[in-house]
Design an enzyme around this catalytic site. Structure first.
Site, mmCIF file in Angstrom:
data_model
loop_
_atom_site.group_PDB
_atom_site.id
_atom_site.type_symbol
_atom_site.label_atom_id
_atom_site.label_comp_id
_atom_site.label_asym_id
_atom_site.label_seq_id
_atom_site.Cartn_x
_atom_site.Cartn_y
_atom_site.Cartn_z
ATOM 1 N N GLU A 288 9.646 51.591 -1.847
ATOM 2 C CA GLU A 288 10.373 51.443 -3.119
ATOM 3 C C GLU A 288 9.674 50.470 -4.059
ATOM 4 O OE1 GLU A 288 14.557 50.417 -2.916
ATOM 5 O OE2 GLU A 288 15.113 52.455 -2.407
ATOM 6 N N HIS A 309 1.954 60.602 22.103
ATOM 7 C CA HIS A 309 2.106 61.930 22.711
ATOM 8 C C HIS A 309 2.661 62.937 21.714
ATOM 9 C CE1 HIS A 309 1.255 60.402 26.814
ATOM 10 N NE2 HIS A 309 1.592 59.267 26.207
ATOM 11 N N LYS A 423 20.522 61.108 -7.710
ATOM 12 C CA LYS A 423 21.938 60.760 -7.933
ATOM 13 C C LYS A 423 22.470 61.542 -9.130
ATOM 14 C CE LYS A 423 21.600 56.003 -6.266
ATOM 15 N NZ LYS A 423 21.608 54.616 -6.661
#
Ligand code: PA5
Length: 442
Positions: A288, A309, A423
């Site tokens: 951010e 792995h 948003k």
């Protein structure tokens, strides 16, 4: 006492010999802006001096809340998202046993809500809470974030049915803005215990405010030691202009040099599973803060040896675009040896007498050498062990380095304008009043 060391030998070998001296003045300029408050976003620098300016009254209120609520709570629900929960979770999960949910402890077991909109998650959570005694911290700086607001409404509804209005109010702690926001207003009206998130501290830099301190103290950990560690690191990071001694300057310098040479992905690597949420917190902090204006190192994380792995193949032989930053822990809290087996059918008697730490350290060294030879620069963050003081140092170190690094990229490390885009669409799609004008072009 600084416990954190940055070893960059296996990254410097990927750079020309002039590289460090080239970048040194830029690092110091960026640090100056941060310390003197002359850079972008300088109204969000409250975290820089936070460890040395902790309000004692706030700390003693937190401790008395723990004394009051812990004995009546099997669970403590932390409701928050992003910077309003990741720091607390990072510290708690680093310090507690992976099996704490199945052990008997004096402190309540901390669980999380408000960080997802998954219906299945909440159906299961509400079912669990029905049969437990619990208290809650609802954390939101803006006080208007949808995810925690939805979770809090559901949990509060159940608490009122279970404990009554007054009983519920006594079990709820609100951590939010001093003056505004829906959560602020609800807390005042309902008479919840309230803690303030300082105006000049952004969410992802807020773990050393009540945002992190309340949940960490409630989980039974020593917030004084955490703050002491952070204050020690503050002293070093703010005072020292030496790339040799100041780990934050060293880290900011090496990651920016690598970025400029085309290494655009940074993998934060641990060999201890309880550090997984440190990586999650770090990803938010750096992602951010730096990911804007088309710039920024992409922060990614791996937990080894588990991910050797799954992702090991890519790191060893895939596109050469990443460097690794290995959080390397010297000694564990406890030790256990591999036992001798007469039959040796599994062929691992050669490990007998070695502690798992010795085996893990050799796995770490073997991995670092292999990845390095495969073309991956490696930066090592060496920490002696995991405890509250060291975590305090680590948190402040990462925050300070992030501020310096963001200024070196010439972005504002303290805003997050891009987070609003989803948003706006979500509100328009859900019919939130005030969003009727938003046109969504698919
Ligand atoms: O770092 C940030 O600013 C964000 O991640 C916020 O912490 C997150 O969006 C939650 O916001 P709020 O605390 O306002 O609910």
């Amino acid at each position: 006492m600084n416990a954190i060391k940055i070893n960059w030998d296996r990254a410097l070998s990927f750079l020309d010999s002039e590289a460090l001296s080239e970048i040194e003045w830029e690092v110091l300029e960026a640090k100056k802006k941060l310390v003197e408050g002359t850079g972008k976003g300088n109204n969000f620098l409250g975290w820089v001096n936070l460890p040395n300016e902790i309000d004692d009254e706030m700390l003693s209120n937190i401790k008395s809340d723990v004394e009051r609520l812990a004995p009546q709570s099997q669970l403590f629900v932390v409701i928050g998202i992003g910077g309003s929960y990741l720091g607390a979770r990072a510290v708690i999960e680093a310090l507690q046993s992976e099996f704490a949910a199945f052990e008997s402890n004096d402190a309540p077991y901390v669980i999380y809500a408000g960080h997802t909109l998954s219906e299945d998650y909440y159906v299961r959570l509400m079912r669990l809470l029905e049969n437990k005694d619990y208290s809650v911290a609802v954390i939101s700086k803006s006080g208007t974030t949808t995810e925690p607001a939805v979770a809090f409404r559901m949990i509060k509804d159940q608490m009122v049915k279970k404990y009554g209005e007054e009983g519920a109010a006594q079990r709820i702690i609100a951590i939010t803005d001093a003056r505004k926001g829906a959560l602020h207003d609800i807390a005042l009206q309902e008479g919840y215990r309230m803690y303030v998130i300082p105006d000049n501290v952004g969410g992802r830099f807020s773990v050393l405010t009540p945002v992190g301190l309340v949940p960490i103290a409630m989980a039974g950990f020593d917030v004084d030691a955490l703050l002491r560690g952070a204050a020690e690191m503050q002293e070093l990071c703010v005072q020292s202009d030496s790339l040799q001694d100041n780990p934050a300057l060293r880290y900011a310098a090496i990651r920016n040099l690598l970025y400029r040479r085309g290494y655009s992905v940074e993998m934060l690597v641990n060999f201890e599973p309880n550090l997984k949420y440190i990586s999650e917190w770090w990803k938010q902090l750096y992602g951010e803060s730096e990911g804007k204006e088309g710039k920024g190192i992409l922060p990614h994380s791996l937990s080894f040896t588990t991910d050797l792995h799954s992702m090991g193949q890519y790191v060893q032989e895939g596109q050469r675009l990443m460097f690794e930053t290995v959080v390397s822990m010297e000694s564990p809290a406890e030790t256990v040896d591999v036992p001798y087996d007469e039959k040796n059918l599994d062929g691992i008697n050669y490990l007998v007498g070695k502690s798992l730490t010795e085996i893990n350290h050799n796995a770490e060294l073997g991995t670092i050498i292999a990845h390095n030879h495969g073309g991956v620069p490696i930066v090592k963050i060496e920490v002696p062990c995991v405890n509250e003081e060291v975590l305090g140092q680590l948190i402040y170190f990462f925050e300070f380095a992030c501020g310096v690094s963001g200024y070196m990229l010439d972005v504002n490390p303290f805003d997050q304008p891009g987070v609003e885009a989803y948003k706006k669409n979500m509100f328009a799609l859900l019919g939130k009043p005030g969003y009727e004008h938003v046109k969504i072009e698919e």
